[in-house]
Structure formats: C-alpha cells, structure tokens
Design a protein around this motif. Sequence first.
Motif, short mmCIF file in Angstrom:
data_model
loop_
_atom_site.label_atom_id
_atom_site.label_comp_id
_atom_site.label_asym_id
_atom_site.label_seq_id
_atom_site.Cartn_x
_atom_site.Cartn_y
_atom_site.Cartn_z
N ASP D 16 34.98 47.04 42.46
CA ASP D 16 36.23 46.53 43.02
C ASP D 16 36.65 45.22 42.35
N ILE D 18 37.57 45.14 39.42
CA ILE D 18 38.56 45.48 38.38
C ILE D 18 39.98 45.58 38.95
N SER D 207 38.78 38.28 44.53
CA SER D 207 39.09 39.10 43.35
C SER D 207 38.52 40.51 43.43
N LYS D 208 37.87 40.83 44.52
CA LYS D 208 37.32 42.18 44.63
C LYS D 208 38.33 43.06 45.38
N GLY D 211 42.03 42.15 45.77
CA GLY D 211 42.97 42.40 44.69
C GLY D 211 43.50 41.19 43.95
N ALA D 212 43.04 39.98 44.28
CA ALA D 212 43.49 38.82 43.53
C ALA D 212 42.80 38.80 42.18
#
Lengths: 353, 353, 353, 353
Positions: D16, D18, D207-208, D211-212
């Motif tokens: 996640d 990515i 960031s996982k 979604g950032a």
Amino acid sequence: MDVPTDIPIRVDLYSDTITRPTLAMREYMCQAEVGDEQLGEDPTVNRLQDMVAELLGKEAALYLPSGTMCNQIAFCVHCQPGDEVIMDKTAHPLHYEGGGPTPLKGILIRTVDGERGVYSARQVEEALRERSRYNPRSRAISIEQTSNMGGGKCWPLETIREVCEVAHAHGMATHMDGARLLNAVVATGISAKAYAASLDSLWLDLSKGLGAPVGGVLAGSKAFIEEAWRYKQLLGGAMRQAGIIAAAGIYALEHHVERLAEDHENAKLLAQGLAEVPGIRIRPQDVETNIVFFDVTETGMTTQQFIDRARYEHGVRFSKMNGRVRAITHLDVTRQDIEQAIQAARTIVETPH
Amino acid sequence: MDVPTDIPIRVDLYSDTITRPTLAMREYMCQAEVGDEQLGEDPTVNRLQDMVAELLGKEAALYLPSGTMCNQIAFCVHCQPGDEVIMDKTAHPLHYEGGGPTPLKGILIRTVDGERGVYSARQVEEALRERSRYNPRSRAISIEQTSNMGGGKCWPLETIREVCEVAHAHGMATHMDGARLLNAVVATGISAKAYAASLDSLWLDLSKGLGAPVGGVLAGSKAFIEEAWRYKQLLGGAMRQAGIIAAAGIYALEHHVERLAEDHENAKLLAQGLAEVPGIRIRPQDVETNIVFFDVTETGMTTQQFIDRARYEHGVRFSKMNGRVRAITHLDVTRQDIEQAIQAARTIVETPH
Amino acid sequence: MDVPTDIPIRVDLYSDTITRPTLAMREYMCQAEVGDEQLGEDPTVNRLQDMVAELLGKEAALYLPSGTMCNQIAFCVHCQPGDEVIMDKTAHPLHYEGGGPTPLKGILIRTVDGERGVYSARQVEEALRERSRYNPRSRAISIEQTSNMGGGKCWPLETIREVCEVAHAHGMATHMDGARLLNAVVATGISAKAYAASLDSLWLDLSKGLGAPVGGVLAGSKAFIEEAWRYKQLLGGAMRQAGIIAAAGIYALEHHVERLAEDHENAKLLAQGLAEVPGIRIRPQDVETNIVFFDVTETGMTTQQFIDRARYEHGVRFSKMNGRVRAITHLDVTRQDIEQAIQAARTIVETPH
Amino acid sequence: MDVPTDIPIRVDLYSDTITRPTLAMREYMCQAEVGDEQLGEDPTVNRLQDMVAELLGKEAALYLPSGTMCNQIAFCVHCQPGDEVIMDKTAHPLHYEGGGPTPLKGILIRTVDGERGVYSARQVEEALRERSRYNPRSRAISIEQTSNMGGGKCWPLETIREVCEVAHAHGMATHMDGARLLNAVVATGISAKAYAASLDSLWLDLSKGLGAPVGGVLAGSKAFIEEAWRYKQLLGGAMRQAGIIAAAGIYALEHHVERLAEDHENAKLLAQGLAEVPGIRIRPQDVETNIVFFDVTETGMTTQQFIDRARYEHGVRFSKMNGRVRAITHLDVTRQDIEQAIQAARTIVETPH
Ligand SMILES: [Ca+2]
Ligand SMILES: [Ca+2]
Ligand SMILES: [Ca+2]
Ligand SMILES: [Ca+2]
Ligand SMILES: [Ca+2]
Ligand SMILES: [Ca+2]
C-alpha cells in the motif's frame, strides 16, 4: 645518521609514564590480599578506592586500568550523544585517546583557547551554546591538572572554582583529568580535596610520577560511580584479582607523593641548565612541576634531529610534542641524570653534524 | 517593548529558506508523474537526480528531504567512527545540524580558522593528523559554498582545487556543502561542474534561493550513492511518491537559477544603502552573492534590539548570526523591498527609543 | 533466613574467575622485567603476546585487561555500525558485557538457537541476511569455546570448520570467544592451533581456570592486531608496565594448563555425586569440562533458596544462571571440596526448612 | 524466463506504499498555504500536526518525511545507548530500517516470539532484564499495529493495555509503530484514541493506505515532541515549506480513512479466491485488514517463480516476505483488480512451465 642505534637509554625523560615499580613496591604487590573485584571482594582494590575517595573528598571511587578509561567513563556518564564537553584545545582526550568520547558515544568536544592549558570562566561562557533544536547541548567541562601540553602548568584553585561555578550555573557537569593532580598538590601546597571540591568527577593516575605500573582511580558521587561501573563492564575495564596492581597504587600513595618535589626540583634544574645552552629557547620560570618544554629550532636543528642525537649519541631520551622538545622528570631520574642531560644538550648544540 | 507584536512581515530577509513555491511551480508539482521512489519507480525523482548528476558531472545523485541530511549522509558514507572531518570553524554542521555527524556515527570535526569561511590548502596540511594509535584519523574535508557565516563568500575555484589536492594526497575524501552553490555559479560564471570536479561528493539545496519547498540532491560516484541509499533508509529519508516535491526541484533548476543574479544585485543594493546609515558598519565590497552581514552596535542598540525594532516597528525581518545582523535576499524579495528595508534601518537608527 | 550470614566460604564454586594467584605465580610476577607497553617496551608483555600468537598459530597477539575487552575490540575491528554479528542466544556478550558491541559501535547481534551454545553451519545460513538497502549487513560470527551457559560444552572442531566455511563464503569474519578454550583443548586433546585455524580472531582468558589475576590475550593477523591497538587506546585498555600482570599469564600458560584436567575430573565427580541426591536433576554425561549445571526445583526449593542455604549453612558457594544452579571447578577447588559440596547438597535437600 | 519483462503492471498488490495521490488530493496540495516549518510558520504542517495529536489524544505531534523516521526518533528519544527495546521478532525496525535504532544510537533490540506479530504481557515480563552492571537496560517496548509480517493482524486493545501496564510498571516507555493503525481502527471500530491511550508515543503513516505521497506523523507528550524536534534536525527530517505534502495528509485523514474498509473487503475476497486455487495454502480467516499472505510451495513452484510469473505473464505484482507471497490491497486496487489477480493465480498454478 651514521650512529649506532642500539645505544641504551641512560636518562629517560620521555615521560613519567615510564616509571617502573621499585623493589619495595613489588614486594608489597606480591603480598597483596586479593579477590574478585567485580564481586566487590578484592580487599586491596576496595582499600585503594576508599583511600582515593577520602583523599579527594568524594563519596566513592573506582579503580580502572588506565587514565584514559577514567576520562572516557566520566564523559560517558556525564553526557549523552550530541552533548558537548568544553575543554582546552591542548587537552589530552583530543589528541591521545583515540578520539576520546566521540567514537564511543557521539559526544562532541568544543575547544577553547586557554593560556598554557588553563582557560577562564569567561571563555566557558563564550563557548556555551544557547539551547535550541539545532545545537549540541553544552553538558560538561574538563580541566587537565596539571596541563601536559601547557608544560605542567597548575590550574589555580580560584580559576577552577570560577570555571566550575559557571558550568554548574548552566547545568553542566565538571570533570578533572587529574593525570598529574598530585604534582600540583605538592607544588602548590593546596590539598587534593581543595582542588576537587568544585568538581563532580576527577581521577588520579597511579602509573605516572607515583610509580605504579598500572591504573588510575576515578572518584565522584555514589550515583556517579554506580553508573561508572556499568561503563567499566562495557569497556572491558572490569578485571578480577586486580588487588595485585591496586596494591602498587596504595604503596605509591603512601610513599611516593611527597617525593614528587624532587622531580619538580630536577625539572627546574634542567630548565635552568638548558637556558644557558645557546640556541635553546626555554622559560625556566614557566616550570611549575615536572614538565619542561624547550625549542631548539634556533640551533639550526629540527626538533626531531635534536631528539635523535640526544637519544643515539648520548642515551638521553626526550619526546616531541607540538613541535617542541619535552622532558619529564620522575622517580627514575636523579639529579645526576639531569646534569647528564644538560651536558648532552650542550654537546649536541655545540657539535653540529 | 510596548509595540504591537502582531505586525505582519512585509519584507522577509530572514533567510532564503523561507521562499515559497510560485504558482507556476505549484502547477508543475501538481501534474508530476509519481511512483515509489524506494523502488526506483518515481520518474520525477529519477529525472531530478539525473539532472543534478549531469549538472555536477557526477555518476549518480540522490534526492533527500533536506540539505542537512545530504551532509549527514555524505559524512557517514565517507567516515567511520573515530574518523575526523576538517571544516571551517563557521561551517553549518557544527552549529545548525544537531551536532552533525558526531552523534550519528562518532565522527569528529576538526575546525580550521578560515577567512570568512574559506580556508587554505596549507591550513588543511596543518590540521592533518599523523597516523598513530592515539589519534583520530583525518578522513575528509568539507567546503561550504557559498559560506553562510562568511557572508555568502564564494570559495575560489583555485582554492577548492588546492584544498582537494592536499586532501586526496592524504587519502581523504572531499565534500561540498553546496547549500548555495548555484549562487556562486551565477555570481562568478564558473560552472557547477567545474566547481564540482575535485569533489567526491556534493549537494545542491532546492529549497533556498531556488524556491522549491523541500529537499536537496546529493551527488557522487555510483558506489557513493549506493551506500548513501543505505543511510537514506536508516535516517528515514526514504520517501514514497516524492516526485510531487522533486518536481519543484526540476522546475526550480529550469526556471530559477539565472534569476539568482537579481538576489545578488538586491543584496549589493542593500549593503550600499545600509553603508550610508550612520552607526551601521558594513563592507559592501564583501557582498558577493545574496547574504549581507552588518554590525549595529555602534548605534548604541544591541543586535537583538535592532532586529526586534525592524520586525515589530517596520515589518522587516532580519536574523541574528554570530552577534551580527544577517539579511538574505531571495525570490520573494523585490528591489522595492530592499529600499523599504534600508529606510527602516535608517529610521530605527535615527529614532532612538 | 535466620542463619548467620557471616559464615566464610569454604568451597567456592561460584566461577573459575575467582582463582587467586598462587605463591609461585606471585613470585614470578614480582620479578618480571617491565617497560612501557604502549611503547612496545615491556618485554614480559611482548613475550606473553608472542607465546599466545604461537600457541594459536596467529601472526600477532595483544594483551588486554579482560576478556570482555577482547570481545569488544574484536567486534569493533571486524564490524562497522549497522553490521551484524551472528552468535548463539546464550553468548556472553549478549548478557554479561553491558550490551556488548552495540552501545560501543552500533553493531547488531543476531541470535541463533543452538544446542547448548553450539550452532550449526545451516543455522548460520538461515541467519544470513540478503544484501539490501534495508538490512543490517551480516558481517561476523562468534563462537564461545567452551559454551558457558551451555554447561562447558566444547564446540566440535568439525562444527567450527563448517560454521567458519559458511561465514567466509559470505565475506564474514569469524571470531572465537575463547574464555575457556584451553579447557576444551585439555578435554579433547585437540590443539589450540587446530581449533584456531579457521578463525580470524580469538582470545584466551588468563584469569579463569589458568589462575592469573588479570587479563586476556587477543590474537589474529598483524593487520587485525594493529587495528585492535587503536581500540585498546580508545577503550582505555592501554596500560603501562603491564608486564607485572602479564607475567602471571606466562606462568599460567607454563604451569596451569595441563592441570585443568583435574578440574574436569572434579566437575564430573560433582555431577555424579549430585545425580544421586534425590530431587536434583542433572545429566552427568553432559559435563565435558569444568562447568556443572543442575536443577533443584523438584526438591521444592527455588534455585535461590538452594544457593542461599548452601552458602550460609555450609559455606559452599554456587551461582545462579538461567534459572539453574551453576558450579564451576578450578585451581582453588580440591577433590575434598567436591565431596564437601556434594554432602552439603544432600544435607540441604534432606533437611527441609 | 523467456517471457518479455516489459509487460506493464496492471494490478499492483506489492504494497500500500505505492498508492498515488488522487487528482483531488493533488489539487488540495497545490493550494496549500505554506511557510517555514522549522520556524513553526507552516500553517498546513501545524494543522496536520494538531489533527493527529487530537485524533490520537496526545499533547503534540510532529510531521516527518517517513514512518521509518518516526520509529527512529521515538526510540532515540526514549532510549540511551545500551538501552534495550523489546519488540516482536517480525517487527519492521529489525528488518527494514537499515538496522533500526542500533546504528544510530547503540540501542539494542530484544525480540520476543509473538503470535503473528502480537506478543503478550507475560512475554514482556520474561524478556525484561534484571538491573545489573552487566546487562543492557530494558527501556521500551514497541508494538506494530497492524502487524505487517503478521498478515495485517490487529493488536487487541486489551493486549495493548496489558503489555503497556507491565512496561510502565518497570519504568519502560511504550511505543506504537502505527504504520497501519487506521486499518485496525476501521476494521475493529475501536478509536485511534483508545488504541493510543496507554502508549507514550505512536505514529500514523500517511503514505500507505491513506494515499498521501509522503510522510508520517509522530505523537506524544509535549516534552517528547520537543525532544523529537532535536532528532528531526539531527536526522535531516526538518524540511521547509512542507505544507505542500502535509496537505495531502490532511486531505487523506479527511477523505481516505473510512474507505479503508473497501481494502479490507478486497483483501478478504482475494484470500477467499486464492483459497480455492489448488496448491495455494492460505487461511482466509486470518485476514483482518488489507494484508494477505499465502504459500505456493505445494504447487511445485518456488515463491519467487510464482511472483515472477504473476508479474511478467499477467501484470499482477505481488511481493515476497519471509518466504511467502504477500498481497496488499489499497486505494488504487479495485474489486475487478482482485478478480484479475485471483484469475492470474489460478492460471499460473494450472499452467506449469
Ligand atoms: Ca609507571
Ligand atoms: Ca637513571
Ligand atoms: Ca523554500
Ligand atoms: Ca515582498
Ligand atoms: Ca583469577
Ligand atoms: Ca503512497
């Protein structure tokens, strides 16, 4: 040079570290009662620690295999990674202790530019860092008594007090590298306890002028020494029946302190004698204890050339420090040795190659 | 002071770090193609890295969240614990990077006393340590281009070459903290590649005069960058879809380099204007790039008083560094802003409280 | 307990570290020729180092104040921060060396689950890490001969060879903590040189069964020992006239090696005797050298209760390790002492409080 | 393989991490108000920090460029060199953070053998070390919510409380690696604040699954965060106009939390689908959040072969972890993608090479 290099050393002014245990000291060591020091069961180690704690007016003390380890442990106990210790730019940890506490614990050293190793309270104030996220934390100061590179200069008691007052006012710990503290004590008549009073930690070296083969003793509060024990284990300074060598320290403290005065007298004689050799620059009035620095460059020789000729033509061993010649007097150097050293210097200077 | 403290900042000369992304830069960022940079899949990060490697004539480059991380990683790659880096006494890692590489890896810093941040090959030779068991190992030198505390002074190309030659001759690595390297490039007309030629590692800051919000790019050999990646992971500098911010770096390199000349012109104007204010001491001829230092102590005010009055009476923000007032020009400062700042300084000096 | 706590220790099975120098050893020490070991001028230290290098078939050796320092230095020389050493989960550095090389140099330790301290080549293979930016670097393995927590178990020569082969095939260094290597030599008849052949570094402890008061000797290649010297300085292990204590090591190597067989015999007797005491669980066939572990929990006493009663009712001192009782035989323990210890154990078990 | 390697990725179950910013998120970032975060002047960074502090019920929070940096800083603030952190043997810092806090600060990690990443209070008690001079100091525990190598298993709230109670009773700090904490929140309905209550520090990854593109936020007491700032500077995590990327975090917290439920549903679908493929071993009932592990070795293929065929024959990217295949669902994976992945797995297994 075309001289033989196997001439024996006759007068060894290299350092007071080279002192060898006397016969009486050896006999005392041989009879020492011992036990496992890590279990607190070595009565001789315990007695030495008590003697030093008493001498320095501290709660507790810890026997260690070297003065370097005393310094390393003290800084490691006082500081965390990113903390900074203020010391003179000539201080021993900076130049002779493998990088000092920096590689061991990420401690920074901030140097001040003292006068022959002695800096002032004001210099501490200027070196202090403002508290911020960006800065190392000013966390300790270190004093070297006497200053080795400063030519055996004694830190005045008043200066120690002032420097420590500033340090403590800013929440910093105060430490003394007392490699030659007892030389200062004998030279000034000020007690070790008085010198130690404003310091949170300090140590004595037993293996220099005192003549013991091995070791130093670090002193401080009980809490400080308890934490120092952790580092003694970590660094591998925890030994077993160390009473054998600690005994030499007891013997030295009982028999070799007052005689340091002879070393100081010899150092002054040496300085005065060298001052009369043309081309040798020296200030005899700077010699306060057992260290003598002089400059031979006006003779046309390099420092190394002078040292090599003294060693290999006359059997007199000097050392080189900071570009100058250094001589240190000690237990194994007699007044006759001093005269021989002066004569050797004169001959070298008067007999160019 | 009895002045209101909520007056807005009208002219911000605090630092070029405060530059904000322009609208065009934001739009460019918004459209950046991104991927996971740790997998090598962020095309924008990859492109920025290639651009910087090309610009600096190095094999490879690495995008990092800050210039401080660029320095930390470079020193960590070049040095082992107990190794020593030579740098000027004013260098940024010593004072603004939380202790620099010392707490991170037990690396020592040995300072030399350069001229406005620029030291000589001879000073490196003097600072080098003899190899011995007692000494830290002299392992790298670091150059700050331009020197921040040196007032934006540019390291002359020839001096860089000489210093690096000495370093390399002694097996040391050479590093440039290129926080404002492009300011030097624009000011002197010497290419970044020429400046970089004798350096083993160096970096560009994107977030200062170039106007990007975040990041720096570290460059060097492939082997150096491969090892730098390990530290990027260790320090937590490995991000994910970093192309979003890397895009700002690309935009900055494409659009904001040549305009640094305006900042330099503004800095000179500011210096010349301040030179005419009575009581302000400044040497306009020292202003080579975008940094201006001046001394207000002859006005009777302290540095902090001057800075506070400028800020709260005039909305002009300066910073304090090393006891002086510092002004830095940048992307968000216009010629009118400069005139306003000069006027503010004049009013402050002429209107004592 | 209501028993007096000042009963003297009559049989001390606490550890072989508590051995005290014999009279003959003391006399030998007393007459040792000494010099400054840091200058390479201590002939006795030099001779001890040569003896150990020869014994272990290595190029060079270094006298150090403790076995812990031998381990610390070996790991520090072999590894950089972020490197990883593979060792058994019971290994000494993990539990008794203040955190081992981790606080000193940021070295990781990865444990494997061996059989009584002895792990296999396959376990090394499984513990090896793939090379990546994310991983520590597998850099060294360490073997403890004999395994202390493993009850004095000897690493078989073949296992050492296999483990080292895997390690070397992956570019790793191989190290032996030889605290009781000579016990293994005497027990198995395999020479120290044969055990040492596949190891890059190893050390002997002089202060355990060999009966010297202080010290260990670390051996390896010339380059390894030269680097080890740097750490000896850094950690404060560099002493001065250390020949005084090194002499005990020479004496011990000349007079106290073969007699380790008596300790092994005594250990077996102890194990056999304890096996006949109801409620004591022990496997006499596991006793290969001088360490005996047994479990008293089936007697209804806790391990600590048993140890306290042995100590304060019978003057027999055991230690506790990993929840079991540990006895170690040594130079200062006679066959009569063993019988007394067995009798004490029997009395304790048969006389519940 | 003879297959083309340039087939694009169609279904990316690699991780996640990515996830790429959505168009709406990009627009939000593009308009973010920014300032210098080091001066506390970035309103967007400040707002994100406040949001997370509020969400987790902590006094303060700190925006950092990565989750790894959140972990590193937390351990560095809680521990000194030689201190030990207890964590599960599968914990992320041990395997994916370049050696974790060990190379940075000489901190030890002691692993416990939990059940799918979740250990018990009793295991903490067993791993605690007695206070002694020989031992590392047990100083903190770390919990990974959800456990990555544990297949996304959620730590039960009660277990967290018990583990923290033991830790606090022994003066230890408690830390949560909350890389996927919000997945646990969405899966269990337990609030983040409830999970956080017994923890001294914890962090969220932005960031996982959220979604950032970049960053994590570390939270704790004010004193903790103040000290964390020092490490943010030291490690180079202090950025400038970071509001640009922090804005994505705000957007994610406002729009992407509840939708994590879809990822969980997709993960369950994937597990159920794979369970029906012959030769694939998987326990669908173990899938609690967005991570799916399965074993393909019964198919006759190696894990790597299966992964390569999925990637290069079907454009489906899995990753390998601990010898098994791992799939992670996220924002950029739809239900159709899941069906495609199941179909690909089936085809691979049914079509041997
Ligand atoms: Ca001596
Ligand atoms: Ca003599
Ligand atoms: Ca900026
Ligand atoms: Ca403006
Ligand atoms: Ca002994
Ligand atoms: Ca992402």
